[in-house]
Design a protein around this motif. Structure first.
Motif, PDB file in Angstrom:
ATOM      1  N   MET A   1      12.184   0.360   9.543  1.00 47.07           N
ATOM      2  CA  MET A   1      12.816   0.168   8.233  1.00 47.07           C
ATOM      3  C   MET A   1      12.746   1.472   7.454  1.00 47.07           C
ATOM      4  N   SER A   2      13.850   1.890   6.897  1.00 44.54           N
ATOM      5  CA  SER A   2      13.872   3.090   6.069  1.00 44.54           C
ATOM      6  C   SER A   2      13.474   2.717   4.645  1.00 44.54           C
ATOM      7  N   TRP A   3      12.357   3.284   4.180  1.00 40.22           N
ATOM      8  CA  TRP A   3      11.887   2.954   2.829  1.00 40.22           C
ATOM      9  C   TRP A   3      12.713   3.666   1.763  1.00 40.22           C
ATOM     10  N   THR A   4      13.680   4.448   2.186  1.00 38.85           N
ATOM     11  CA  THR A   4      14.565   5.115   1.228  1.00 38.85           C
ATOM     12  C   THR A   4      15.934   4.459   1.130  1.00 38.85           C
ATOM     13  N   SER A   5      16.126   3.321   1.810  1.00 41.57           N
ATOM     14  CA  SER A   5      17.426   2.659   1.776  1.00 41.57           C
ATOM     15  C   SER A   5      17.753   2.217   0.352  1.00 41.57           C
ATOM     16  N   ALA A   6      19.038   2.227   0.019  1.00 39.46           N
ATOM     17  CA  ALA A   6      19.479   1.933  -1.345  1.00 39.46           C
ATOM     18  C   ALA A   6      19.088   0.517  -1.779  1.00 39.46           C
ATOM     19  N   GLN A  13      12.615  -0.863  -7.622  1.00 38.16           N
ATOM     20  CA  GLN A  13      12.688  -0.333  -8.983  1.00 38.16           C
ATOM     21  C   GLN A  13      12.898  -1.436 -10.013  1.00 38.16           C
ATOM     22  N   ALA A  14      13.589  -2.500  -9.594  1.00 46.39           N
ATOM     23  CA  ALA A  14      13.830  -3.620 -10.511  1.00 46.39           C
ATOM     24  C   ALA A  14      12.627  -4.551 -10.615  1.00 46.39           C
ATOM     25  N   GLY A  15      11.658  -4.389  -9.710  1.00 39.73           N
ATOM     26  CA  GLY A  15      10.501  -5.268  -9.710  1.00 39.73           C
ATOM     27  C   GLY A  15      10.712  -6.538  -8.912  1.00 39.73           C
ATOM     28  N   ASP A  16      11.761  -6.577  -8.087  1.00 37.87           N
ATOM     29  CA  ASP A  16      12.034  -7.743  -7.243  1.00 37.87           C
ATOM     30  C   ASP A  16      11.314  -7.545  -5.910  1.00 37.87           C
ATOM     31  N   TYR A  17       9.995  -7.716  -5.936  1.00 31.72           N
ATOM     32  CA  TYR A  17       9.191  -7.419  -4.754  1.00 31.72           C
ATOM     33  C   TYR A  17       9.417  -8.422  -3.628  1.00 31.72           C
ATOM     34  N   GLY A  18       9.815  -9.636  -3.995  1.00 28.80           N
ATOM     35  CA  GLY A  18      10.142 -10.620  -2.971  1.00 28.80           C
ATOM     36  C   GLY A  18      11.333 -10.173  -2.139  1.00 28.80           C
ATOM     37  N   ARG A  19      12.302  -9.555  -2.799  1.00 22.52           N
ATOM     38  CA  ARG A  19      13.477  -9.030  -2.088  1.00 22.52           C
ATOM     39  C   ARG A  19      13.076  -7.889  -1.158  1.00 22.52           C
ATOM     40  N   VAL A  20      12.122  -7.046  -1.593  1.00 25.22           N
ATOM     41  CA  VAL A  20      11.618  -5.959  -0.740  1.00 25.22           C
ATOM     42  C   VAL A  20      10.998  -6.541   0.528  1.00 25.22           C
ATOM     43  N   ILE A  21      10.183  -7.570   0.347  1.00 23.29           N
ATOM     44  CA  ILE A  21       9.560  -8.233   1.506  1.00 23.29           C
ATOM     45  C   ILE A  21      10.630  -8.819   2.413  1.00 23.29           C
ATOM     46  N   GLN A  22      11.606  -9.471   1.838  1.00 28.01           N
ATOM     47  CA  GLN A  22      12.662 -10.102   2.626  1.00 28.01           C
ATOM     48  C   GLN A  22      13.441  -9.077   3.456  1.00 28.01           C
ATOM     49  N   LEU A  23      13.806  -7.956   2.835  1.00 30.59           N
ATOM     50  CA  LEU A  23      14.555  -6.920   3.547  1.00 30.59           C
ATOM     51  C   LEU A  23      13.740  -6.358   4.712  1.00 30.59           C
ATOM     52  N   ALA A  24      12.464  -6.097   4.462  1.00 29.76           N
ATOM     53  CA  ALA A  24      11.617  -5.536   5.520  1.00 29.76           C
ATOM     54  C   ALA A  24      11.374  -6.554   6.628  1.00 29.76           C
ATOM     55  N   LEU A  63       1.079 -11.132  -1.441  1.00 32.46           N
ATOM     56  CA  LEU A  63       1.968  -9.970  -1.459  1.00 32.46           C
ATOM     57  C   LEU A  63       1.362  -8.812  -0.662  1.00 32.46           C
ATOM     58  N   ALA A  64       0.054  -8.582  -0.822  1.00 27.48           N
ATOM     59  CA  ALA A  64      -0.605  -7.494  -0.101  1.00 27.48           C
ATOM     60  C   ALA A  64      -0.611  -7.744   1.399  1.00 27.48           C
ATOM     61  N   ARG A  65      -0.841  -9.002   1.787  1.00 27.97           N
ATOM     62  CA  ARG A  65      -0.842  -9.321   3.214  1.00 27.97           C
ATOM     63  C   ARG A  65       0.534  -9.086   3.829  1.00 27.97           C
ATOM     64  N   ALA A  66       1.551  -9.543   3.146  1.00 28.79           N
ATOM     65  CA  ALA A  66       2.911  -9.383   3.663  1.00 28.79           C
ATOM     66  C   ALA A  66       3.296  -7.914   3.736  1.00 28.79           C
ATOM     67  N   ALA A  67       2.996  -7.162   2.678  1.00 33.18           N
ATOM     68  CA  ALA A  67       3.354  -5.741   2.649  1.00 33.18           C
ATOM     69  C   ALA A  67       2.622  -4.960   3.724  1.00 33.18           C
ATOM     70  N   SER A  68       1.335  -5.269   3.908  1.00 33.64           N
ATOM     71  CA  SER A  68       0.547  -4.543   4.910  1.00 33.64           C
ATOM     72  C   SER A  68       1.032  -4.860   6.321  1.00 33.64           C
ATOM     73  N   HIS A  69       1.366  -6.121   6.569  1.00 32.05           N
ATOM     74  CA  HIS A  69       1.852  -6.500   7.896  1.00 32.05           C
ATOM     75  C   HIS A  69       3.161  -5.799   8.222  1.00 32.05           C
ATOM     76  N   LEU A  70       4.004  -5.638   7.219  1.00 31.82           N
ATOM     77  CA  LEU A  70       5.305  -4.993   7.425  1.00 31.82           C
ATOM     78  C   LEU A  70       5.244  -3.480   7.245  1.00 31.82           C
ATOM     79  N   ILE A  72       4.823  -1.771   4.534  1.00 34.16           N
ATOM     80  CA  ILE A  72       5.550  -1.329   3.341  1.00 34.16           C
ATOM     81  C   ILE A  72       4.612  -0.506   2.473  1.00 34.16           C
ATOM     82  N   PRO A  73       5.002   0.686   2.048  1.00 34.41           N
ATOM     83  CA  PRO A  73       4.161   1.461   1.127  1.00 34.41           C
ATOM     84  C   PRO A  73       3.812   0.624  -0.099  1.00 34.41           C
ATOM     85  N   PRO A  74       2.535   0.552  -0.497  1.00 32.46           N
ATOM     86  CA  PRO A  74       2.113  -0.351  -1.583  1.00 32.46           C
ATOM     87  C   PRO A  74       2.903  -0.202  -2.875  1.00 32.46           C
ATOM     88  N   HIS A  75       3.282   1.034  -3.237  1.00 31.52           N
ATOM     89  CA  HIS A  75       3.955   1.206  -4.529  1.00 31.52           C
ATOM     90  C   HIS A  75       5.327   0.535  -4.571  1.00 31.52           C
TER      91      HIS A  75
END
Length: 424
Positions: A1-6, A13-24, A63-70, A72-75
């Motif tokens: 996954m490219s963490w620079t994708s639009a 940036q919008a704070g929709d972290y669920g969408r970030v998880i879904q995309l990844a 959120l941390a578990r999902a991000a770490s498994h995928l 995803i950079p924490p920020h």
């Protein structure tokens, strides 16, 4: 996954972290059920997480578990402040606070990604929700603490964790579960080896890396065995044992078989370069570095297979070129690779960054830029003192030994005064 994708950047940036998880998750080709199993939660919990939207109240643990498994950079999921708060507690005095801190980290850490290597994903994923999954979560937490925590604080709980893992492995009769626990034991032993190396305890480092290799073979997983052989090879290369390191690289390749993951081949080729550099062979070092860069370039967009916790990319190859340049006295290599190591220099792993800065300082020294070299070295040395890292301090001493003019500039005298004060 490219963490620079639009799409991902817009959601973050919008704070929709669920969408970030879904995309990844979709990029990793995982269903919500598979994701939930890997994170120890239900499919519906993942579904709710992904639907929180902008301004939703997110459960930090899930959120941390999902991000770490995928990976995803924490920020990108708003966890930077949370991680910083946890890290701040590490400096609190007293055993009770420290136990609470380590327990909190273990609760939000998850296993490394298990993705593109079939044998690993089929046998060693944390989806069974059993002892192996829980122990691997704790291991991941300790590994992530390594960059910002003194090894002397980590090594005791890590060794206790290893002792528990080994005891549970011996008590289990079911074959597959015993293999899973042996694999976790291999990961913990490897971490103990890394911490011992950082403390400058080379004897213990070799012992724990050897234990990691044995446990990986006992687990019956060739990828894990190759990873641990490569880890020991990397240690030996940095220790100056070129021939031993090269033999271990060959053993790792043999364990991988005919179709290794690209990350494994790129990483091992970079370690091969370090071995050539330790032997003083510049031309062969250059050949291996160029091949490692070529292989790393092929991995763009590929997921990172377990047991690799962190990605290995072209920036890491550039950092290896800097390290090789420092060993060989090739200031031109260090200068040419400096721009490409920006990602490593800006990473959150303070100790790795300090070691790389010392390699860059070697390039300045070789080019006659004495003030710049020792200014960089002084900053790196302070990081070594802060984290009580024997490896960093000894590397700083090695840099100083390589410079012996008749008259010492002031910056060197000040560096000497600081070195004389250090007793780890």
């Amino acid at each position: 996954m490219s963490w620079t994708s639009a799409a991902l950047r817009t959601a973050a940036q919008a704070g929709d972290y669920g969408r970030v998880i879904q995309l990844a998750r979709r990029d990793a080709r995982l269903s919500q059920k598979e994701m939930g199993e890997a994170c120890g939660v239900s499919q519906s919990a993942i579904s709710r997480l992904e639907k929180k939207g902008v301004g939703g109240t997110y459960d930090a643990k899930t959120l941390a578990r999902a991000a770490s498994h995928l990976q995803i950079p924490p920020h990108l999921v708003g966890l930077a402040d949370h991680a910083a708060a946890l890290a701040a507690n590490a400096d609190i005095g007293g055993s009770v606070e420290r136990r609470n801190f380590f327990g909190g980290v273990a609760a939000v850490a998850v296993a490394p990604v298990v993705a593109s290597f079939p044998a690993a994903s089929a046998e060693y994923t944390a989806s069974d929700g059993g002892s192996a999954a829980t122990l691997r979560m704790v291991t991941g937490g300790y590994r992530r603490l390594d960059g910002t925590t003194p090894s002397r604080q980590l090594v005791k709980p890590v060794l206790e964790h290893l002792q528990l893992t080994q005891a549970l492995t011996q008590s289990v009769e079911e074959h597959d579960q015993r293999n899973r626990l042996a694999a976790v034991g291999s990961e913990v032993a490897s971490l103990a080896g890394w911490l011992s190396w950082d403390m400058g305890d080379y004897g213990s480092a070799r012992t724990w890396y050897g234990s990691a290799i044995k446990s990986a073979r006992r687990a019956g997983n060739p990828l894990l065995a190759a990873y641990q052989l490569g880890s020991l090879a990397q240690f030996e290369a940095h220790a100056g044992n070129a021939s031993e390191g090269m033999l271990l690289v060959r053993a790792a390749r043999k364990a991988l078989g005919e179709r290794p993951p690209a990350i494994a081949e790129a990483w091992l080729t970079s370690i091969e370069a370090l071995c050539h550099a330790a032997a003083g062979d510049g031309p062969e070092t250059d050949v291996s570095l160029k091949e490692a860069a070529r292989l790393a370039g092929r991995m763009v967009g590929e997921s990172t297979p377990w047991p690799w916790v962190f990605t290995f990319n072209e920036s890491k190859v550039a950092a290896t070129r800097v390290a090789c340049g420092a060993k060989l006295g090739r200031a031109d290599w260090i200068t040419s690779a400096q721009d490409s190591v920006a990602a490593v220099l800006s990473s959150g792993h303070d100790k790795q960054r300090a070691l790389l800065i010392l390699d860059v300082a070697s390039g300045h020294l070789a080019s006659g830029r004495i003030d710049g070299a020792f200014a960089l070295a002084t900053g790196a040395l302070e990081t070594g003192v802060k984290y009580r890292s024997g490896r960093i301090v000894e590397r700083a001493r090695s840099l100083r030994r390589s410079y012996s003019p008749r008259l010492l500039p002031r910056v060197v005298r000040e560096f000497d005064d600081r070195l004389y004060e250090i007793f780890l």
